[in-house]
Design an enzyme around this catalytic site. Sequence first.
Site, PDB file in Angstrom:
ATOM      1  N   TYR A 148       0.813  -1.216   0.000  1.00 50.49           N
ATOM      2  CA  TYR A 148       0.000   0.000   0.000  1.00 50.49           C
ATOM      3  C   TYR A 148       0.848   1.269   0.000  1.00 50.49           C
ATOM      4  CZ  TYR A 148      -3.926  -3.137   1.077  1.00 50.49           C
ATOM      5  OH  TYR A 148      -4.856  -4.138   1.047  1.00 50.49           O
ATOM      6  N   LYS A 197       3.544 -15.333   3.194  1.00 48.53           N
ATOM      7  CA  LYS A 197       3.482 -16.163   1.986  1.00 48.53           C
ATOM      8  C   LYS A 197       4.921 -16.514   1.628  1.00 48.53           C
ATOM      9  CE  LYS A 197       1.182 -18.043  -1.469  1.00 48.53           C
ATOM     10  NZ  LYS A 197       0.312 -19.221  -1.282  1.00 48.53           N
ATOM     11  N   ASP A 229      -2.901 -18.034   2.709  1.00 48.35           N
ATOM     12  CA  ASP A 229      -4.076 -18.710   2.132  1.00 48.35           C
ATOM     13  C   ASP A 229      -4.639 -19.733   3.113  1.00 48.35           C
ATOM     14  OD1 ASP A 229      -1.672 -20.047   1.727  1.00 48.35           O
ATOM     15  OD2 ASP A 229      -2.087 -20.640  -0.330  1.00 48.35           O
ATOM     16  N   ASP A 253      -5.198  -6.460   6.020  1.00 48.11           N
ATOM     17  CA  ASP A 253      -6.400  -5.785   5.521  1.00 48.11           C
ATOM     18  C   ASP A 253      -7.470  -6.829   5.208  1.00 48.11           C
ATOM     19  OD1 ASP A 253      -8.118  -3.857   4.498  1.00 48.11           O
ATOM     20  OD2 ASP A 253      -7.140  -3.790   2.538  1.00 48.11           O
ATOM     21  N   ASP A 257     -10.982  -8.146   7.695  1.00 51.31           N
ATOM     22  CA  ASP A 257     -12.381  -8.138   7.256  1.00 51.31           C
ATOM     23  C   ASP A 257     -12.996  -9.522   7.433  1.00 51.31           C
ATOM     24  OD1 ASP A 257     -12.237  -5.472   6.491  1.00 51.31           O
ATOM     25  OD2 ASP A 257     -13.309  -5.810   4.611  1.00 51.31           O
TER      26      ASP A 257
HETATM   27  C1  IPM Z   1      -9.001  -0.512   6.111  1.00 51.10           C
HETATM   28  C2  IPM Z   1      -9.424   0.011   4.774  1.00 51.10           C
HETATM   29  C3  IPM Z   1      -8.298   0.844   4.196  1.00 51.10           C
HETATM   30  C4  IPM Z   1      -7.085  -0.042   4.119  1.00 51.10           C
HETATM   31  C5  IPM Z   1      -8.589   1.485   2.832  1.00 51.10           C
HETATM   32  C6  IPM Z   1      -9.815   2.368   2.897  1.00 51.10           C
HETATM   33  C7  IPM Z   1      -7.421   2.246   2.309  1.00 51.10           C
HETATM   34  O1  IPM Z   1      -9.778  -1.036   3.946  1.00 51.10           O
HETATM   35  O2  IPM Z   1      -8.734   0.300   7.012  1.00 51.10           O
HETATM   36  O3  IPM Z   1      -8.903  -1.722   6.263  1.00 51.10           O
HETATM   37  O4  IPM Z   1      -6.975  -0.848   3.213  1.00 51.10           O
HETATM   38  O5  IPM Z   1      -6.254   0.020   4.996  1.00 51.10           O
HETATM   39 MG    MG Z   2      -9.807  -2.898   4.895  1.00 53.75          MG
END
Ligand code: IPM
Ligand code: MG
Length: 363
Positions: A148, A197, A229, A253, A257
Amino acid sequence: MIMKLNIGVIKGDGIGPEIVTEAMKVLDKVAGVYGHTCNYTQLLMGGASINVNGIPLTDETILQAKKSDAILMGSIGGDAKTSPWYQLEPSKRPEAGLLKIRKELNLFANLRPAILYDELKGACPLKEEITEGGFDLMIMRELTGGLYFGKRQTVEEDGVLTAHDSLTYNENEIRRIAKRGFDIAMKRRGKVTSVDKANVLDSSRLWRKVVEEVAKDYPEVTLEHMLVDNCAMQLVKDPKQFDVVLTENMFGDILSDEASMVTGSIGMLASASLNETKFGLYEPSGGSAPDIAGKGIANPIATILSAAMMLRFSFDLDKEADAIEQAVEKVLKEGFRTIDIMSEGKTQVGTEKMGDLIAGYIE
Ligand code: IPM
Ligand code: MG
Protein backbone atom coordinates in the site's frame (compact mmCIF):
# COMPACT_ATOMS: atom_id res chain seq x y z
CA MET A 1 -6.06 11.09 38.24
CA ILE A 2 -8.37 13.59 36.61
CA MET A 3 -7.44 14.26 33.01
CA LYS A 4 -8.10 16.61 30.18
CA LEU A 5 -8.34 14.60 26.98
CA ASN A 6 -7.45 16.44 23.79
CA ILE A 7 -9.12 14.41 21.12
CA GLY A 8 -8.98 15.09 17.40
CA VAL A 9 -12.20 13.94 15.77
CA ILE A 10 -12.46 12.88 12.15
CA LYS A 11 -16.10 12.17 11.51
CA GLY A 12 -15.47 11.52 7.84
CA ASP A 13 -17.94 10.30 5.26
CA GLY A 14 -20.93 8.01 4.94
CA ILE A 15 -22.04 6.70 8.31
CA GLY A 16 -18.94 8.29 9.93
CA PRO A 17 -20.66 11.37 11.39
CA GLU A 18 -23.53 9.32 12.86
CA ILE A 19 -21.39 6.70 14.56
CA VAL A 20 -18.78 9.17 15.84
CA THR A 21 -21.52 11.32 17.39
CA GLU A 22 -22.62 8.33 19.47
CA ALA A 23 -19.05 7.50 20.49
CA MET A 24 -18.57 11.12 21.65
CA LYS A 25 -21.79 10.85 23.63
CA VAL A 26 -20.45 7.78 25.40
CA LEU A 27 -17.04 9.39 25.96
CA ASP A 28 -18.67 12.47 27.47
CA LYS A 29 -20.69 10.27 29.76
CA VAL A 30 -17.71 8.28 30.98
CA ALA A 31 -15.66 11.47 31.36
CA GLY A 32 -18.49 13.01 33.42
CA VAL A 33 -18.70 9.98 35.70
CA TYR A 34 -14.94 9.82 36.30
CA GLY A 35 -14.31 13.58 36.42
CA HIS A 36 -12.35 14.00 33.16
CA THR A 37 -13.01 16.52 30.42
CA CYS A 38 -12.92 15.86 26.70
CA ASN A 39 -11.80 18.63 24.37
CA TYR A 40 -12.67 17.84 20.79
CA THR A 41 -11.08 19.32 17.69
CA GLN A 42 -12.98 18.51 14.51
CA LEU A 43 -10.69 17.56 11.63
CA LEU A 44 -11.62 17.09 7.98
CA MET A 45 -10.43 14.08 6.07
CA GLY A 46 -11.53 12.00 3.11
CA GLY A 47 -14.47 13.13 1.03
CA ALA A 48 -15.47 15.71 3.64
CA SER A 49 -12.09 17.36 3.13
CA ILE A 50 -12.23 17.06 -0.66
CA ASN A 51 -15.54 18.94 -0.62
CA VAL A 52 -13.98 21.85 1.27
CA ASN A 53 -10.28 21.80 0.35
CA GLY A 54 -10.13 19.83 -2.88
CA ILE A 55 -7.79 17.26 -1.34
CA PRO A 56 -8.48 14.46 1.18
CA LEU A 57 -6.01 15.67 3.84
CA THR A 58 -4.33 19.03 4.21
CA ASP A 59 -0.99 19.76 5.90
CA GLU A 60 -2.85 21.99 8.32
CA THR A 61 -5.03 19.04 9.38
CA ILE A 62 -1.96 16.85 9.84
CA LEU A 63 -0.49 19.52 12.07
CA GLN A 64 -3.66 19.74 14.14
CA ALA A 65 -3.81 15.96 14.36
CA LYS A 66 -0.26 15.90 15.70
CA LYS A 67 -1.27 18.34 18.42
CA SER A 68 -4.01 16.04 19.71
CA ASP A 69 -3.37 13.28 22.25
CA ALA A 70 -5.37 10.84 20.17
CA ILE A 71 -7.75 10.74 17.24
CA LEU A 72 -11.19 9.25 17.07
CA MET A 73 -12.29 8.54 13.54
CA GLY A 74 -15.47 7.37 11.83
CA SER A 75 -14.94 6.28 8.27
CA ILE A 76 -14.00 7.77 4.96
CA GLY A 77 -14.95 7.16 1.34
CA GLY A 78 -18.08 6.97 -0.74
CA ASP A 79 -19.71 4.93 -3.44
CA ALA A 80 -17.03 4.50 -6.08
CA LYS A 81 -19.63 4.17 -8.82
CA THR A 82 -21.61 7.33 -8.11
CA SER A 83 -19.49 9.68 -6.02
CA PRO A 84 -17.63 12.50 -7.83
CA TRP A 85 -14.68 11.89 -5.48
CA TYR A 86 -13.80 8.86 -7.60
CA GLN A 87 -13.50 10.95 -10.75
CA LEU A 88 -10.35 12.44 -9.20
CA GLU A 89 -6.94 10.92 -9.74
CA PRO A 90 -6.21 8.14 -7.19
CA SER A 91 -3.91 10.26 -5.04
CA LYS A 92 -6.72 12.77 -4.45
CA ARG A 93 -9.45 10.29 -3.54
CA PRO A 94 -10.74 9.86 0.03
CA GLU A 95 -8.70 6.70 0.82
CA ALA A 96 -5.47 8.53 0.03
CA GLY A 97 -6.17 10.75 3.05
CA LEU A 98 -6.35 7.76 5.34
CA LEU A 99 -3.16 6.23 3.99
CA LYS A 100 -1.41 9.58 4.29
CA ILE A 101 -2.39 10.23 7.89
CA ARG A 102 -1.23 6.73 8.85
CA LYS A 103 2.14 7.41 7.23
CA GLU A 104 2.53 10.98 8.50
CA LEU A 105 1.78 9.97 12.07
CA ASN A 106 3.82 6.78 11.73
CA LEU A 107 0.91 4.61 12.83
CA PHE A 108 2.58 1.33 11.99
CA ALA A 109 0.77 -0.95 14.43
CA ASN A 110 -2.86 -1.69 13.69
CA LEU A 111 -4.71 -3.72 16.30
CA ARG A 112 -7.97 -5.25 15.19
CA PRO A 113 -9.59 -7.39 17.84
CA ALA A 114 -12.22 -9.88 16.66
CA ILE A 115 -14.39 -11.12 19.48
CA LEU A 116 -17.44 -13.33 19.23
CA TYR A 117 -19.83 -12.15 21.90
CA ASP A 118 -21.87 -14.95 23.37
CA GLU A 119 -24.96 -12.79 22.89
CA LEU A 120 -24.29 -12.49 19.16
CA LYS A 121 -23.68 -16.12 18.37
CA GLY A 122 -26.84 -16.01 16.28
CA ALA A 123 -25.33 -13.41 13.94
CA CYS A 124 -22.22 -15.51 13.29
CA PRO A 125 -22.37 -17.29 9.95
CA LEU A 126 -20.33 -20.25 11.23
CA LYS A 127 -21.81 -23.48 12.60
CA GLU A 128 -22.34 -23.61 16.32
CA GLU A 129 -19.95 -26.52 16.80
CA ILE A 130 -17.16 -24.30 15.44
CA THR A 131 -17.93 -21.29 17.61
CA GLU A 132 -18.86 -23.17 20.80
CA GLY A 133 -17.29 -21.27 23.69
CA GLY A 134 -16.74 -18.16 21.56
CA PHE A 135 -13.42 -16.81 20.30
CA ASP A 136 -11.27 -13.79 20.89
CA LEU A 137 -8.42 -13.02 18.55
CA MET A 138 -6.32 -9.99 17.77
CA ILE A 139 -5.12 -9.16 14.30
CA MET A 140 -1.90 -7.18 14.48
CA ARG A 141 -1.56 -5.63 11.05
CA GLU A 142 1.49 -3.72 9.85
CA LEU A 143 0.04 -0.46 8.59
CA THR A 144 2.65 1.80 6.99
CA GLY A 145 4.65 -0.49 4.73
CA GLY A 146 4.25 -3.12 2.05
CA LEU A 147 2.17 -2.90 -1.09
CA TYR A 148 0.00 0.00 0.00
CA PHE A 149 2.99 2.28 0.31
CA GLY A 150 5.25 0.93 -2.40
CA LYS A 151 6.03 2.64 -5.65
CA ARG A 152 3.26 2.21 -8.18
CA GLN A 153 2.64 3.27 -11.71
CA THR A 154 0.77 2.38 -14.84
CA VAL A 155 2.79 2.64 -18.03
CA GLU A 156 2.67 1.41 -21.54
CA GLU A 157 5.23 -1.28 -22.20
CA ASP A 158 5.59 -2.33 -25.85
CA GLY A 159 2.16 -0.94 -26.52
CA VAL A 160 0.57 -2.83 -23.62
CA LEU A 161 -0.78 -1.03 -20.58
CA THR A 162 1.08 -2.40 -17.59
CA ALA A 163 0.59 -1.63 -13.89
CA HIS A 164 3.28 -2.00 -11.24
CA ASP A 165 2.88 -2.13 -7.47
CA SER A 166 5.86 -2.91 -5.31
CA LEU A 167 5.96 -4.70 -1.98
CA THR A 168 8.88 -3.65 0.17
CA TYR A 169 9.70 -4.31 3.82
CA ASN A 170 12.93 -3.72 5.63
CA GLU A 171 13.96 -5.66 8.70
CA ASN A 172 13.38 -2.69 11.03
CA GLU A 173 9.79 -2.30 9.92
CA ILE A 174 9.21 -5.99 10.51
CA ARG A 175 10.98 -6.01 13.86
CA ARG A 176 9.00 -3.17 15.39
CA ILE A 177 5.61 -4.64 14.46
CA ALA A 178 6.72 -8.12 15.54
CA LYS A 179 7.71 -6.76 18.96
CA ARG A 180 4.30 -5.17 19.32
CA GLY A 181 2.68 -8.47 18.42
CA PHE A 182 4.66 -10.39 21.02
CA ASP A 183 4.06 -7.70 23.66
CA ILE A 184 0.32 -7.99 23.13
CA ALA A 185 0.49 -11.79 23.19
CA MET A 186 2.19 -11.59 26.60
CA LYS A 187 -0.90 -9.81 27.91
CA ARG A 188 -3.21 -12.32 26.27
CA ARG A 189 -2.93 -16.08 25.85
CA GLY A 190 0.71 -16.12 24.80
CA LYS A 191 0.43 -17.27 21.21
CA VAL A 192 1.51 -15.55 18.02
CA THR A 193 0.55 -16.82 14.58
CA SER A 194 2.72 -15.01 12.08
CA VAL A 195 1.08 -14.99 8.68
CA ASP A 196 3.03 -14.71 5.44
CA LYS A 197 3.48 -16.16 1.99
CA ALA A 198 7.01 -17.38 2.49
CA ASN A 199 6.62 -20.13 -0.11
CA VAL A 200 6.57 -17.41 -2.78
CA LEU A 201 7.57 -13.94 -1.60
CA ASP A 202 10.98 -12.63 -0.56
CA SER A 203 9.34 -10.05 1.69
CA SER A 204 7.64 -12.93 3.50
CA ARG A 205 10.85 -14.88 3.88
CA LEU A 206 12.47 -11.85 5.52
CA TRP A 207 9.34 -11.39 7.61
CA ARG A 208 9.61 -14.97 8.90
CA LYS A 209 13.33 -14.65 9.66
CA VAL A 210 12.93 -11.41 11.63
CA VAL A 211 9.86 -12.67 13.50
CA GLU A 212 11.86 -15.73 14.56
CA GLU A 213 14.65 -13.52 15.86
CA VAL A 214 12.22 -11.39 17.85
CA ALA A 215 10.57 -14.53 19.25
CA LYS A 216 13.83 -15.41 21.03
CA ASP A 217 13.23 -12.48 23.39
CA TYR A 218 9.82 -13.88 24.29
CA PRO A 219 10.35 -17.44 25.50
CA GLU A 220 6.90 -17.46 27.15
CA VAL A 221 5.18 -16.89 23.83
CA THR A 222 4.49 -19.73 21.40
CA LEU A 223 5.18 -18.79 17.81
CA GLU A 224 3.76 -20.51 14.78
CA HIS A 225 3.96 -19.57 11.12
CA MET A 226 1.04 -19.89 8.76
CA LEU A 227 0.70 -19.19 5.06
CA VAL A 228 -1.88 -16.54 4.33
CA ASP A 229 -4.08 -18.71 2.13
CA ASN A 230 -4.21 -21.36 4.83
CA CYS A 231 -4.94 -18.68 7.42
CA ALA A 232 -7.93 -17.46 5.42
CA MET A 233 -9.24 -21.01 5.54
CA GLN A 234 -8.42 -21.63 9.21
CA LEU A 235 -10.30 -18.48 10.23
CA VAL A 236 -13.57 -20.05 9.16
CA LYS A 237 -12.63 -23.62 10.02
CA ASP A 238 -11.34 -23.10 13.55
CA PRO A 239 -11.07 -19.44 14.68
CA LYS A 240 -10.53 -20.54 18.29
CA GLN A 241 -6.96 -21.62 17.50
CA PHE A 242 -5.85 -17.97 17.15
CA ASP A 243 -4.67 -15.54 19.79
CA VAL A 244 -2.52 -12.87 18.06
CA VAL A 245 -2.35 -12.95 14.26
CA LEU A 246 0.72 -10.98 13.21
CA THR A 247 0.88 -9.99 9.57
CA GLU A 248 1.85 -7.47 6.92
CA ASN A 249 -0.33 -4.69 5.56
CA MET A 250 -2.33 -6.24 2.75
CA PHE A 251 -2.75 -9.66 4.33
CA GLY A 252 -3.96 -7.91 7.48
CA ASP A 253 -6.40 -5.78 5.52
CA ILE A 254 -8.01 -8.86 4.03
CA LEU A 255 -7.85 -11.17 7.04
CA SER A 256 -9.26 -8.52 9.39
CA ASP A 257 -12.38 -8.14 7.26
CA GLU A 258 -12.75 -11.89 7.25
CA ALA A 259 -12.21 -12.11 11.00
CA SER A 260 -14.80 -9.41 11.58
CA MET A 261 -17.39 -11.20 9.52
CA VAL A 262 -17.03 -14.42 11.47
CA THR A 263 -17.86 -12.46 14.62
CA GLY A 264 -21.24 -11.70 13.08
CA SER A 265 -20.89 -8.12 11.95
CA ILE A 266 -18.21 -5.70 10.90
CA GLY A 267 -20.25 -3.12 12.85
CA MET A 268 -18.91 -4.55 16.11
CA LEU A 269 -15.18 -4.32 15.58
CA ALA A 270 -12.95 -1.62 16.95
CA SER A 271 -9.40 -0.84 15.94
CA ALA A 272 -6.39 1.10 17.11
CA SER A 273 -3.50 2.36 15.00
CA LEU A 274 -0.48 3.17 17.13
CA ASN A 275 2.99 4.61 16.74
CA GLU A 276 5.97 4.41 19.11
CA THR A 277 4.36 6.87 21.54
CA LYS A 278 1.02 6.91 23.33
CA PHE A 279 -0.60 8.59 20.35
CA GLY A 280 -3.11 6.58 18.40
CA LEU A 281 -5.87 6.79 15.83
CA TYR A 282 -8.98 4.82 16.72
CA GLU A 283 -11.53 3.80 14.16
CA PRO A 284 -14.10 1.10 13.55
CA SER A 285 -12.83 -1.66 11.27
CA GLY A 286 -15.78 -1.25 8.93
CA GLY A 287 -16.12 1.17 6.06
CA SER A 288 -18.28 4.22 5.41
CA ALA A 289 -21.29 2.17 4.21
CA PRO A 290 -22.67 4.92 1.94
CA ASP A 291 -25.73 2.76 1.20
CA ILE A 292 -27.05 3.21 4.72
CA ALA A 293 -25.60 6.65 5.51
CA GLY A 294 -28.05 9.15 6.96
CA LYS A 295 -30.68 6.53 7.71
CA GLY A 296 -29.95 6.35 11.42
CA ILE A 297 -29.53 2.58 11.34
CA ALA A 298 -25.74 2.14 11.39
CA ASN A 299 -24.26 0.20 14.29
CA PRO A 300 -22.20 2.62 16.44
CA ILE A 301 -20.74 -0.12 18.67
CA ALA A 302 -17.46 -0.54 16.78
CA THR A 303 -16.80 3.18 17.12
CA ILE A 304 -17.80 3.18 20.78
CA LEU A 305 -15.44 0.26 21.41
CA SER A 306 -12.73 2.15 19.51
CA ALA A 307 -13.21 5.01 21.95
CA ALA A 308 -12.71 2.49 24.76
CA MET A 309 -9.45 1.35 23.13
CA MET A 310 -8.41 5.00 22.97
CA LEU A 311 -8.94 5.44 26.70
CA ARG A 312 -6.95 2.27 27.36
CA PHE A 313 -3.99 2.74 25.02
CA SER A 314 -3.54 6.50 24.70
CA PHE A 315 -4.70 7.64 28.15
CA ASP A 316 -4.11 4.58 30.35
CA LEU A 317 -7.68 4.93 31.60
CA ASP A 318 -8.39 1.22 32.02
CA LYS A 319 -11.32 1.54 34.43
CA GLU A 320 -13.06 3.94 32.11
CA ALA A 321 -12.42 1.67 29.13
CA ASP A 322 -13.78 -1.30 31.11
CA ALA A 323 -16.90 0.74 31.91
CA ILE A 324 -17.60 1.28 28.20
CA GLU A 325 -16.97 -2.35 27.31
CA GLN A 326 -19.24 -3.53 30.11
CA ALA A 327 -21.97 -1.14 29.02
CA VAL A 328 -21.76 -2.62 25.51
CA GLU A 329 -22.04 -6.13 26.90
CA LYS A 330 -25.00 -5.09 29.01
CA VAL A 331 -26.85 -3.55 26.10
CA LEU A 332 -26.41 -6.78 24.16
CA LYS A 333 -27.49 -8.87 27.12
CA GLU A 334 -30.61 -6.74 27.49
CA GLY A 335 -31.48 -7.68 23.93
CA PHE A 336 -30.95 -4.40 22.07
CA ARG A 337 -29.69 -4.74 18.51
CA THR A 338 -29.05 -2.57 15.50
CA ILE A 339 -30.30 -4.04 12.27
CA ASP A 340 -26.98 -5.63 11.26
CA ILE A 341 -26.98 -7.87 14.34
CA MET A 342 -30.74 -8.23 14.75
CA SER A 343 -32.20 -11.65 15.42
CA GLU A 344 -35.61 -12.99 16.39
CA GLY A 345 -36.98 -11.96 19.75
CA LYS A 346 -34.57 -9.03 20.17
CA THR A 347 -35.37 -5.32 20.23
CA GLN A 348 -34.25 -3.40 17.17
CA VAL A 349 -32.95 0.13 17.78
CA GLY A 350 -31.34 2.81 15.64
CA THR A 351 -27.91 4.42 15.88
CA GLU A 352 -28.85 7.19 18.30
CA LYS A 353 -30.87 4.99 20.61
CA MET A 354 -28.00 2.51 20.78
CA GLY A 355 -25.67 5.35 21.83
CA ASP A 356 -28.16 6.55 24.45
CA LEU A 357 -28.53 3.07 25.90
CA ILE A 358 -24.79 2.47 26.17
CA ALA A 359 -24.17 5.90 27.69
CA GLY A 360 -27.04 5.22 30.08
CA TYR A 361 -25.42 2.03 31.34
CA ILE A 362 -22.28 3.85 32.40
CA GLU A 363 -22.54 4.95 35.97
C1 IPM B 1 -9.00 -0.51 6.11
C2 IPM B 1 -9.42 0.01 4.77
C3 IPM B 1 -8.30 0.84 4.20
C4 IPM B 1 -7.09 -0.04 4.12
C5 IPM B 1 -8.59 1.49 2.83
C6 IPM B 1 -9.81 2.37 2.90
C7 IPM B 1 -7.42 2.25 2.31
O1 IPM B 1 -9.78 -1.04 3.95
O2 IPM B 1 -8.73 0.30 7.01
O3 IPM B 1 -8.90 -1.72 6.26
O4 IPM B 1 -6.97 -0.85 3.21
O5 IPM B 1 -6.25 0.02 5.00
MG1 MG C 1 -9.81 -2.90 4.90
